[in-house]
Design an enzyme around this catalytic site. Structure first.
Site, PDB file in Angstrom:
ATOM      1  N   LYS A  50       0.956  -1.172   0.111  1.00 25.41           N
ATOM      2  CA  LYS A  50       0.152   0.077  -0.013  1.00 25.41           C
ATOM      3  C   LYS A  50       0.832   1.226   0.017  1.00 25.41           C
ATOM      4  O   LYS A  50       2.120   1.082   0.489  1.00 25.41           O
ATOM      5  CB  LYS A  50      -1.157   0.032   1.130  1.00 25.41           C
ATOM      6  CG  LYS A  50      -1.941  -0.871   1.322  1.00 25.41           C
ATOM      7  CD  LYS A  50      -3.053  -0.671   0.177  1.00 25.41           C
ATOM      8  CE  LYS A  50      -4.338  -1.657   0.412  1.00 25.41           C
ATOM      9  NZ  LYS A  50      -5.628  -1.372  -0.477  1.00 25.41           N
ATOM     10  N   THR A  51       0.155   2.417  -0.551  1.00 28.86           N
ATOM     11  CA  THR A  51       1.152   3.646  -0.550  1.00 28.86           C
ATOM     12  C   THR A  51       1.684   4.243   0.766  1.00 28.86           C
ATOM     13  O   THR A  51       2.938   4.419   0.818  1.00 28.86           O
ATOM     14  CB  THR A  51       0.161   4.556  -1.184  1.00 28.86           C
ATOM     15  OG1 THR A  51      -0.330   4.396  -2.307  1.00 28.86           O
ATOM     16  CG2 THR A  51       0.934   5.913  -1.214  1.00 28.86           C
ATOM     17  N   PHE A  52       0.839   4.248   1.857  1.00 27.99           N
ATOM     18  CA  PHE A  52       1.663   5.007   2.732  1.00 27.99           C
ATOM     19  C   PHE A  52       2.630   4.100   3.462  1.00 27.99           C
ATOM     20  O   PHE A  52       3.548   4.441   3.867  1.00 27.99           O
ATOM     21  CB  PHE A  52       0.433   5.542   3.761  1.00 27.99           C
ATOM     22  CG  PHE A  52       0.514   6.947   4.105  1.00 27.99           C
ATOM     23  CD1 PHE A  52      -0.020   7.818   3.230  1.00 27.99           C
ATOM     24  CD2 PHE A  52       0.905   7.258   5.387  1.00 27.99           C
ATOM     25  CE1 PHE A  52      -0.044   9.034   3.437  1.00 27.99           C
ATOM     26  CE2 PHE A  52       0.905   8.686   5.872  1.00 27.99           C
ATOM     27  CZ  PHE A  52       0.561   9.652   4.713  1.00 27.99           C
ATOM     28  N   HIS A 107       5.777   3.997   1.431  1.00 29.32           N
ATOM     29  CA  HIS A 107       6.568   5.459   1.111  1.00 29.32           C
ATOM     30  C   HIS A 107       7.272   5.524   2.544  1.00 29.32           C
ATOM     31  O   HIS A 107       8.579   5.856   2.514  1.00 29.32           O
ATOM     32  CB  HIS A 107       5.626   6.509   0.806  1.00 29.32           C
ATOM     33  CG  HIS A 107       5.384   6.787  -0.614  1.00 29.32           C
ATOM     34  ND1 HIS A 107       4.176   6.281  -1.246  1.00 29.32           N
ATOM     35  CD2 HIS A 107       6.014   7.379  -1.636  1.00 29.32           C
ATOM     36  CE1 HIS A 107       4.453   6.456  -2.400  1.00 29.32           C
ATOM     37  NE2 HIS A 107       5.443   7.193  -2.867  1.00 29.32           N
TER      38      HIS A 107
END
Length: 396
Positions: free
Chosen positions: A66-68, A71
């Protein structure tokens, strides 16, 4: 006099590598949801140029893809299970609060963010950093922000073109104010990938757009007098997979409400059990089609997931192309699946004075933090990465 000249010669020889390193700048750009194989599907002349003259590879995301979480993994070198952002949304069993990207107060609360993001590592060692919307950069982690940062929820948000302009503006500052490290986040092609799927004309359009944007940015960087001292890294957080509209796996019909406190997320789903009910939840779901179900202590070791208190007592990981969701869904692109699946692998390209011209197998994105530290010339904080795993991409 001769001895003095010889001594000065050896001193300058010793200092030359340090002086050269001090003049280098690093730009890291993340293209959200950019599959590693988009350059095989679509026309990407600039990404191809980077491969032809620099490093070509792919990134294996951390679970969940997933993105969060990813990153912040790349920013800290820690798996999500270790830095605490274990999903885009989760339940904090210690406080009873729910973390969600839609809740600005929770999203900006520093207590959720463990580890040391690279912008703090750099600042602690006297380097300047400018960050354009990288997830976590607008949170006051360990009592500080990057030297330059932008609050993601503050509108109007900078367009992708304006972020590219911002990168050039930062690189054009006087030397004493110029950042050693610039990091920028771009929402595409993830936005179109979700809405239309990875194989669509509109997602192709987003891929072409960011390629053109990067080409323009690189051309402008080449006009700077110190362009030969800039390392450019272009990467992504995860891939994207197609999910048909009839591929929702309903969980709640198999569960009794008195068994759980919360069910959070869909790929994966974290289920937070009430006292003594974990086994009941696991047994009710273990034979359901199109999902893998684990008690948190039994999550496979290769996923590096399950030790954090924010992970559910039972973790449900859907098969590729399915989601664990109890409401109707619309067909589209989704990610979050097992990082071993090639559909979840992400892009990695790098070019500049620090990089060799090489192609290597896909590598863990936990190594990105140590790579950035190396490029900027700083000592990394404790992390889960290992620069030695990718040392062949660097010039001796």
């Amino acid at each position: 006099m001769r001895k003095t000249i010889i001594a000065l010669f050896f001193l300058l020889t010793a200092l030359l590598p340090q002086l050269a390193q001090a003049r280098r700048y690093t730009v890291v750009i993340s293209l959200d949801g950019y599959r590693w194989d988009y350059p095989q599907w679509y026309d990407t002349p600039f990404i191809n140029f980077m491969a032809e003259h620099g490093v070509k590879a792919g990134l294996i995301p951390s679970f969940p893809s997933k993105t969060f979480p990813n990153h912040y993994t790349m920013a800290t070198g820690l798996y999500p299970d270790h830095h605490g952002i274990v999903a885009n949304e989760f339940f904090d069993t210690k406080t009873g609060d729910r973390f969600a990207l839609s809740d600005a107060k929770q999203k900006l609360d520093p207590r959720y963010y463990g580890g040391e993001p690279v912008w703090n590592t750099a600042a602690r060692q006297g380097k300047r950093v400018a960050v354009f919307y990288w997830p976590g950069s607008d949170v006051k982690v360990n009592g500080r922000y990057p030297d330059v940062y932008y609050a993601y929820d503050r509108k109007p948000r900078l367009t992708l073109d304006e972020r590219a302009d911002g990168i050039i503006s930062q690189l054009s500052l006087p030397e004493k104010k110029r950042p050693d490290l610039i990091m920028a986040y771009m929402e595409q092609p993830d936005g179109n990938g979700h809405k239309y799927g990875p194989q669509s004309k509109l997602t192709r359009g987003a891929v072409l757009y960011v390629d053109s944007l990067l080409q323009s940015l690189f051309n402008r960087m080449q006009k700077l007098p110190y362009h030969a001292d800039i390392n450019l890294v272009v990467l992504s957080d995860h891939g994207m997979a197609w999910v048909p509209g009839d591929h929702a796996v309903k969980l709640l019909p198999h569960l009794k409400p008195e068994w759980y406190t919360a069910v959070s997320g869909s790929v994966p789903a974290n289920i937070y059990a009430k006292e003594g009910c974990k086994d009941s939840i696991y047994n009710a779901l273990k034979n359901v089609d199109h999902i893998s179900v684990w008690k948190k202590e039994d999550v496979p070791a290769y996923l590096h997931y399950g030790s954090n208190s924010r992970v559910g007592d039972v973790v449900v990981s859907p098969d590729l192309g399915y989601v664990a969701y109890d409401k109707p869904i619309i067909a589209g692109g989704t990610h979050g699946f097992d990082p071993q699946l090639l559909d979840m692998h992400a892009l990695f390209r790098a070019i500049g004075p620090a990089f060799s011209h090489t192609e290597i197998p896909h590598f863990r994105n936990t190594d990105i933090y140590e790579l950035i530290c190396h490029l900027v010339g700083i000592t990394p904080a404790p992390n889960d990465g290992d620069l030695n795993e990718i040392k062949e991409i660097l010039k001796p």
